[in-house]
Design an enzyme around this catalytic site. Sequence first.
Site, PDB file in Angstrom:
ATOM      1  N   SER A 143     -13.765  47.174 -77.111  1.00  0.00           N
ATOM      2  CA  SER A 143     -14.205  47.505 -75.837  1.00  0.00           C
ATOM      3  C   SER A 143     -15.687  48.181 -76.003  1.00  0.00           C
ATOM      4  CB  SER A 143     -13.411  48.033 -74.928  1.00  0.00           C
ATOM      5  OG  SER A 143     -14.228  48.324 -73.804  1.00  0.00           O
TER       6      SER A 143
ATOM      7  N   GLY B  54     -13.226  36.376 -72.985  1.00  0.00           N
ATOM      8  CA  GLY B  54     -12.340  36.897 -73.924  1.00  0.00           C
ATOM      9  C   GLY B  54     -10.765  37.377 -73.233  1.00  0.00           C
TER      10      GLY B  54
ATOM     11  N   HIS C  79     -17.436  40.624 -79.411  1.00  0.00           N
ATOM     12  CA  HIS C  79     -18.462  39.459 -79.053  1.00  0.00           C
ATOM     13  C   HIS C  79     -18.503  38.561 -79.909  1.00  0.00           C
ATOM     14  CE1 HIS C  79     -19.058  42.914 -76.045  1.00  0.00           C
ATOM     15  NE2 HIS C  79     -19.209  42.013 -75.238  1.00  0.00           N
TER      16      HIS C  79
END
Length: 266
Positions: free
Chosen positions: A181, A143, A33
């Site tokens: 993730s 992404g 992120h």
Amino acid sequence: MKIVRDLASLRAAAAALGPLAFVPTMGSLHAGHVSLLRLARRHTGAVAVSIFVNRLQFAPEEDFERYPRSFEDDRRLLESEGVELLFAPAEDVLYPRPQSVIVHPGPLGEQLEGRFRPGFFEGVATVVLKLFNAVQPAAAVFGKKDYQQLAIVREMVRQLDLPIDIVAGETAREADGLAMSSRNAYLSAAERAEAPRLHRVLQAVSTGSKSSRQALDELRGAGWKPDYVEVRRRVDLQVPQAAERELVVLGAARLGGTRLIDNFEF
């Protein structure tokens, strides 16, 4: 950083900041992120982020209730990156009544992930459109790890004539190749050690050293439950013709109780 939780405050704050680059998230933020935030920063003067775990994209048997939530850690990370605006609504802000109007993403939403998670992309497209309408960003960053999602958002923006530049961020990876993730937190130590195999078999397909079927067989042999490993065209995720270039191999498989996805362009 200004934190807002209702639509009126969001719209006022966004308008005051001028052109925005927007990064929608479900929270539980990590280095992947952060790379998207920094990419957003290069596109406009101010960055807005949303944190919202969207029930609409989870099937009843999926992990909505246990999806990682870490708001205070996320807030501190966003502040350290200089994010100007955070939208963190309660569920009844975005869905004050049952959402009977749903965005259907078309045939692309019914293949690959859509085959195994029916309704998923309807939930994604609906919440993304609602967020776009609320934030009114000049650009939005997604992404490449969620490759099909990125393609669907791009097509939605194109077909609905939304004045938003969709920016793709490269997949952030751990040192051993595992795609970052939030769901990696579910993995046991043994599963975490095994998890990079998904990336390796996708790379092997990209070089031609394995077929998609051989990649599926390797995953099954190592204890995974694969859903698919498929080669598609990057531009539209359709099945390529012989000798086509600009391809991507996409894969999804369950390791223990955790479903992982990844892809590799070639």
